[in-house]
Write a protein that holds these residues in place. Sequence first.
Motif, PDB file in Angstrom:
ATOM      1  N   VAL A 203       0.683  -1.282   0.045  1.00 19.21           N
ATOM      2  CA  VAL A 203       0.036   0.086   0.025  1.00 19.21           C
ATOM      3  C   VAL A 203       0.762   1.373   0.004  1.00 19.21           C
ATOM      4  N   ALA A 204       1.874   1.254   0.898  1.00 22.48           N
ATOM      5  CA  ALA A 204       2.885   2.563   0.894  1.00 22.48           C
ATOM      6  C   ALA A 204       3.427   2.575  -0.728  1.00 22.48           C
ATOM      7  N   ARG A 205       3.768   1.413  -1.462  1.00 19.94           N
ATOM      8  CA  ARG A 205       4.115   1.266  -2.769  1.00 19.94           C
ATOM      9  C   ARG A 205       3.296   2.162  -3.745  1.00 19.94           C
ATOM     10  N   LEU A 206       1.986   1.654  -3.523  1.00 17.77           N
ATOM     11  CA  LEU A 206       0.871   2.174  -4.321  1.00 17.77           C
ATOM     12  C   LEU A 206       0.617   3.734  -4.011  1.00 17.77           C
ATOM     13  N   THR A 207       0.855   3.974  -2.774  1.00 23.24           N
ATOM     14  CA  THR A 207       0.594   5.531  -2.282  1.00 23.24           C
ATOM     15  C   THR A 207       1.606   6.361  -2.795  1.00 23.24           C
ATOM     16  N   GLY A 208       2.720   5.952  -2.819  1.00 18.89           N
ATOM     17  CA  GLY A 208       3.714   6.680  -3.765  1.00 18.89           C
ATOM     18  C   GLY A 208       3.568   6.698  -5.318  1.00 18.89           C
ATOM     19  N   GLU A 209       3.106   5.610  -5.734  1.00 16.13           N
ATOM     20  CA  GLU A 209       2.810   5.695  -7.270  1.00 16.13           C
ATOM     21  C   GLU A 209       1.654   6.440  -7.448  1.00 16.13           C
ATOM     22  N   ARG A 210       0.572   6.683  -6.567  1.00 11.91           N
ATOM     23  CA  ARG A 210      -0.290   7.581  -6.864  1.00 11.91           C
ATOM     24  C   ARG A 210       0.184   9.165  -6.775  1.00 11.91           C
TER      25      ARG A 210
END
Lengths: 390, 401
Positions: B285-292
């Motif tokens: 989720v942290a990865r996705l948050t950075g991606e967003r």
Amino acid sequence: MTDQQTLADATASELPEGPDLLYSEPEDDLRAAVRSLLADRGGPAAVLAELEAGRTHDAALWRSLATDIGAAGLLVPEKLGGQGAGPREAAVVLEELGRAVTPVPYLTSAVLAVTALLGCDTGQDEVARLLAALAAGERIGVLALPLPTAPAGPLEPPVRAGADGALLGTVASVADAAAADVLLVPVRAADGIELYAVDTDAPGLHIETVTPLDLTRPLARVTFDGAAGRRLAGSDRAGAAVRRALLTGAGLLASEQLGIAEWCLTELVEYTKQRHQFGRPVGSFQALKHRMAALWLEVVSARAAARNAADALATDSADAPVAVAVAQAYCAPVAVRAAEECLQLHGGIGMTWEHPVHVFLKRAKSDEIALGAPGRHRASLAELVDLTAP
Amino acid sequence: MTAETTARPVDAEELRRRTAELLAAHPPATTERLDFLRARFAAGLAWVHFPEGLGGLGAPRALQAVVDEELAAAGAPDNDPGRIGIGLGMAAPTILRYGTEEQRQRFLPPLWTGEEVWCQLFSEPGAGSDLAGLATRAVRDGDSWVVDGQKVWTSGAHKSRWAILIARTDPDAPKHRGITYFLCDMTDPGVEVRPLRQITGEAEFNEVFLTGVRIPDSRRLGEVGEGWKVAQTTLMNERVAIGGNRIPREGGMIGVAAADWRERPELRTHDLHQRLLRLWVEAEVARLTGERLRQQLIQGQPGPEGSGMKLSFARLAQEISGWEVEFLAEDGLTYDSWTHTGSDVLSFTGREAGYRYLRAKGNSIEGGTSEVLLNIVAERVLGLPSEPRTDKDVAWKDLPR
């Protein structure tokens, strides 16, 4: 130079195109329409008043949302009577419904039932008719499974069908059954499951409401005592259709959870800016501030996880089971924690029936169990990403 | 440059054309590395978003990837960005924004080529989270400033030619208003660098003692007393540099832990399994948050999420590395070496589990402690009121220390 530019630099990468985690303009417009409709209804305060009056399903609101805005048909292709949008748009609607804890059967009818029907043979008259009626918001359909059923768990429905299509069995904890016009009933067959439709006024069908923790999502115990069912799908496709419905429901539920968490955080921040104790706003105390900042970070993260799940479902990505499991495992506890923090940091007023936070807490806690508790989703992930149990 | 080339919009196609020209004029196979880097800077292909004449073309920053890809494909040398991260990420944007034309021309070319390495002289033993309380003094003496004080947590000080430095020039002013920003020559005889051994056993950072260091006024960056404002540009870039890059699934510390789990079935327990799955979800989720966040920036709709990314990164790095040491059991009891000298390029996922565990402890301290970052999120993003303060309008010299 700004930090924005520094991060944009990270486009230099060999990674494949990722999911689209943003909101499109049409999605923003849809959100505005739904939010405006819900605001006209009075928001959380009105929900409380309706609950007090014993009205758990707001039929007029459902018509406005489902028919006037067309939200009930978002997942249905235009040629089948829907809006031809998809899970990304339905997710935006659910965010708003979560933010307003709206008591309408959107998740159950417009997402779960509709997706199950889309998995049947839509060339079949009965399926097409039902789908069009659900998409138009004219009828409400509900999948007759216990609300906690997880997408990847065993699917062993407690209902059997006689040779004449008469159904026998009892399903507990069916959400929105009392508001439904038709039940979609997964039935255990010799070689898997089949899917039947039963009108809720059919003789031999008993719907007993139970007192739910979350008053905004009514539950019922449904007993089939020879009620006549019409077969919608055989064991060749019913299992996949129901599983896809559960996967879609679980993935989009994350957006509802995001909406709940957002409302709680916003309310909490506003309240602690106003509330004075010890001669200063309580929101100026670091002990509270840090908790709210940590919660903000969880809400921001939940948005990324929920958008990722919606996008994976919309693009029919092979990664959808992982994206959905991650979103549920993450977003469900965030909604609960947001509601719990909101209650605690309000102090005494948060414990009163008068303040709406308890409605969000009950919805969040019930959503945590719905369509698989976080632990079930983590267990699916263990298989999906090769982190097998000892 | 001809009128024809300036008239063209600097888009991806134009950048490819200019890159091809550079490669044709300076074939990497037969050109010295430094000559190639200087030529690339001159061609405006160093950092395309910088202005013309300063290594760039005023192009959108995202297009740098186009140039980098073409150059990598042609086997061209790069400027070893890991070695000169402080120069590229912190000194350069600050010099670009606040430097005089002369300072930009003097410092940016050798900074980018790596001929001159930069370090940062900000933190002090008595000024960490409260950086604006710093006590290093700079006293005006004719055309120069004389600097005395002690700085700490300076990485690469012994290899650096220059430092970005903030020092107190007016002790009678309130603390944020009496600071000035300088470019300090690290070869000056008054500069003494001592390695600072840290809990990992190595000395990744230094203490720097400044005794009567003379800095010409021409190496002041920004106005006298405006140093705090200038430093914000530097610090904003530091916080983003730690924890903001795009990574694939299992790309960071969680990838190491997941690999351990797959390779060492004999060490698995149910408790560790449950905890690993929770961490895996949070890391994803942290990865996705950075991606967003990255996607928002590309669309030109920056969100405040960046303020929070470092908080997630630090907490996860610590929890995952702690999990890993525990998972490894007997191997977790050992440490590779307490006398390791370290490499030039820092890697949070390098070396063994014990090192990763100990090094990760710094993630929630360096570049702004997690506690300070939570305050920043609470006050700047959520708009919560600040704590009552007693130090803002008082002369710095009258503050308790």
